[in-house]
Design a protein around this motif. Structure first.
Motif, mmCIF file in Angstrom:
data_model
loop_
_atom_site.group_PDB
_atom_site.id
_atom_site.type_symbol
_atom_site.label_atom_id
_atom_site.label_comp_id
_atom_site.label_asym_id
_atom_site.label_seq_id
_atom_site.Cartn_x
_atom_site.Cartn_y
_atom_site.Cartn_z
ATOM 1 N N ASN A 16 -7.702 80.783 86.860
ATOM 2 C CA ASN A 16 -8.266 81.118 85.542
ATOM 3 C C ASN A 16 -7.207 80.852 84.488
ATOM 4 O OD1 ASN A 16 -9.936 82.060 83.505
ATOM 5 N ND2 ASN A 16 -9.359 84.202 83.809
ATOM 6 N N GLY A 17 -7.075 79.584 84.095
ATOM 7 C CA GLY A 17 -6.054 79.220 83.122
ATOM 8 C C GLY A 17 -6.592 78.198 82.144
ATOM 9 N N SER A 18 -5.830 77.980 81.085
ATOM 10 C CA SER A 18 -6.227 76.994 80.079
ATOM 11 C C SER A 18 -5.362 75.739 80.138
ATOM 12 C CB SER A 18 -6.134 77.605 78.675
ATOM 13 O OG SER A 18 -4.819 78.064 78.416
ATOM 14 N N SER A 19 -4.296 75.770 80.957
ATOM 15 C CA SER A 19 -3.450 74.599 81.121
ATOM 16 C C SER A 19 -2.646 74.740 82.406
ATOM 17 C CB SER A 19 -2.499 74.427 79.932
ATOM 18 O OG SER A 19 -1.550 75.481 79.892
ATOM 19 N N LEU A 20 -2.132 73.609 82.880
ATOM 20 C CA LEU A 20 -1.244 73.582 84.037
ATOM 21 C C LEU A 20 -0.047 72.708 83.699
ATOM 22 C CD1 LEU A 20 -3.747 73.108 87.017
ATOM 23 C CD2 LEU A 20 -2.200 75.054 86.679
ATOM 24 N N THR A 21 1.159 73.203 83.982
ATOM 25 C CA THR A 21 2.382 72.452 83.706
ATOM 26 C C THR A 21 3.274 72.467 84.941
ATOM 27 O OG1 THR A 21 2.319 72.989 81.347
ATOM 28 C CG2 THR A 21 4.432 72.287 82.245
ATOM 29 N N THR A 22 3.792 71.305 85.295
ATOM 30 C CA THR A 22 4.659 71.197 86.458
ATOM 31 C C THR A 22 6.046 71.761 86.169
ATOM 32 O OG1 THR A 22 5.567 69.038 85.861
ATOM 33 C CG2 THR A 22 3.495 69.058 87.103
ATOM 34 N N ALA A 23 6.800 71.946 87.231
ATOM 35 C CA ALA A 23 8.234 72.201 87.085
ATOM 36 C C ALA A 23 8.894 70.922 86.573
ATOM 37 C CB ALA A 23 8.832 72.608 88.424
ATOM 38 N N SER A 24 10.106 71.037 86.032
ATOM 39 C CA SER A 24 10.794 69.865 85.499
ATOM 40 C C SER A 24 11.287 68.968 86.629
ATOM 41 C CB SER A 24 11.962 70.295 84.611
ATOM 42 O OG SER A 24 12.912 71.017 85.358
ATOM 43 N N PHE A 25 11.368 67.686 86.340
ATOM 44 C CA PHE A 25 11.791 66.705 87.336
ATOM 45 C C PHE A 25 12.422 65.512 86.615
ATOM 46 C CE2 PHE A 25 7.468 65.722 86.120
ATOM 47 C CZ PHE A 25 7.428 64.343 85.997
ATOM 48 N N THR A 26 13.016 64.614 87.399
ATOM 49 C CA THR A 26 13.612 63.394 86.868
ATOM 50 C C THR A 26 12.785 62.196 87.285
ATOM 51 O OG1 THR A 26 15.860 64.296 86.866
ATOM 52 C CG2 THR A 26 15.652 61.899 86.921
ATOM 53 N N ALA A 27 12.481 61.334 86.326
ATOM 54 C CA ALA A 27 11.809 60.066 86.607
ATOM 55 C C ALA A 27 12.835 58.954 86.421
ATOM 56 C CB ALA A 27 10.618 59.866 85.676
ATOM 57 N N PRO A 28 13.203 58.222 87.469
ATOM 58 C CA PRO A 28 14.251 57.198 87.362
ATOM 59 C C PRO A 28 13.819 56.011 86.501
ATOM 60 C CG PRO A 28 13.829 57.810 89.658
ATOM 61 C CD PRO A 28 12.717 58.381 88.843
ATOM 62 N N ASP A 29 14.781 55.136 86.222
ATOM 63 C CA ASP A 29 14.480 53.871 85.550
ATOM 64 C C ASP A 29 13.374 53.139 86.300
ATOM 65 O OD1 ASP A 29 16.603 54.460 83.919
ATOM 66 O OD2 ASP A 29 17.970 52.986 84.792
ATOM 67 N N ASN A 30 12.472 52.514 85.554
ATOM 68 C CA ASN A 30 11.435 51.655 86.131
ATOM 69 C C ASN A 30 10.619 52.358 87.212
ATOM 70 O OD1 ASN A 30 12.193 49.371 84.519
ATOM 71 N ND2 ASN A 30 13.953 49.101 85.881
ATOM 72 N N SER A 31 10.221 53.579 86.895
ATOM 73 C CA SER A 31 9.372 54.339 87.813
ATOM 74 C C SER A 31 7.987 54.517 87.207
ATOM 75 C CB SER A 31 9.993 55.709 88.122
ATOM 76 O OG SER A 31 10.168 56.478 86.940
ATOM 77 N N VAL A 32 7.058 54.954 88.038
ATOM 78 C CA VAL A 32 5.709 55.272 87.593
ATOM 79 C C VAL A 32 5.404 56.714 87.985
ATOM 80 C CG1 VAL A 32 3.245 54.797 87.911
ATOM 81 C CG2 VAL A 32 4.855 52.903 87.686
ATOM 82 N N VAL A 33 4.985 57.509 87.008
ATOM 83 C CA VAL A 33 4.587 58.891 87.257
ATOM 84 C C VAL A 33 3.070 58.907 87.442
ATOM 85 C CG1 VAL A 33 4.601 61.256 86.393
ATOM 86 C CG2 VAL A 33 6.497 59.724 85.841
#
Length: 227
Positions: A16-33
């Motif tokens: 029962n929420g209005s949003s969902l947010t992940t924990a912080s992470f690192t996205a390397p150079d030339n990556s796709v999330v």
């Protein structure tokens, strides 16, 4: 360059929420999330700090889940991803985010597929691969769940209220050759009939660098007419 699943944040969920947010992470150079939204309706996907370009790649026929991608050219640290319902209001659901390197930045998705099944433990044909070395990803949602689903593939699962359960799934290895039928295993809790709806996408590898072809034929020589 081979596709690699990098360190990624864990699935987050709410009943029962209005949003969902992940924990912080690192996205390397030339990556796709890749964001797998399972919030029961079409989401708006956003991220912390400078906005990435998010593109919807595959949506369930009932809009209950969707796959989104965003390219990251230069490394981003302390990144978080958020999903909210476009229609507003509260929801129950989950958000699962993956970080891949080796995926084509401009056109990361090749083939895709979708389907339904009432079989409790079923292995579905997701799609036929279009590129050597691609990686499969899927979302499955069960609306008659008696608990948390599992898979013989690599799953992140969630069980909510009102017999709703879901999971995001990745293949543990890249698909070696194009033209391969890529399958995903969906195993509902218990033994009763399920109510599966699923979608799948193929993440395609970065195109190899090709040197420009240089002609080895001698250039034609124009000779002046003799007088």
């Amino acid at each position: 360059m081979a596709i690699v699943l990098e360190s990624s944040p864990s699935l987050v969920s709410t009943t029962n929420g209005s949003s969902l947010t992940t924990a912080s992470f690192t996205a390397p150079d030339n990556s796709v999330v890749v964001a797998c939204s399972i919030i029961g309706q079409i989401p708006t996907i956003s991220n912390s700090d400078a906005a990435l370009t998010w593109t919807s790649r595959k949506v369930m026929t009932d809009d209950r889940a969707s796959v989104w991608t965003a390219p990251v050219v230069a490394e981003r640290t302390g990144l978080t991803v958020t999903a909210v319902a476009q229609a507003g209001g509260s929801f129950q659901g989950a958000l699962s985010v993956y970080v891949f390197t080796g995926v084509e930045l401009s056109a990361p998705v090749g083939a895709d597929g979708n389907g339904t099944s009432t079989t409790n433990n079923v292995t579905v044909n997701g799609y036929s691969s279009t590129k050597d070395g691609s990686r499969g990803l899927a979302i499955a949602r069960d609306t008659s769940a008696g608990g948390t689903p599992t898979s013989t593939d690599d799953e992140r699962a969630w069980a909510g209220l009102l017999n709703i359960a879901a999971m995001s799934i990745t293949k543990s290895a890249n698909t070696a050759t194009s033209g391969t039928t890529v399958t995903f295993n969906l195993d509902a809790a218990g033994a009763a009939a399920a109510a599966w709806t699923w979608i799948a996408v193929e993440l395609v590898p970065t195109l190899p660098f090709q040197r420009p072809r240089i002609s080895t034929q001698p250039a034609a020589v124009h000779r002046a007419s003799s007088w």
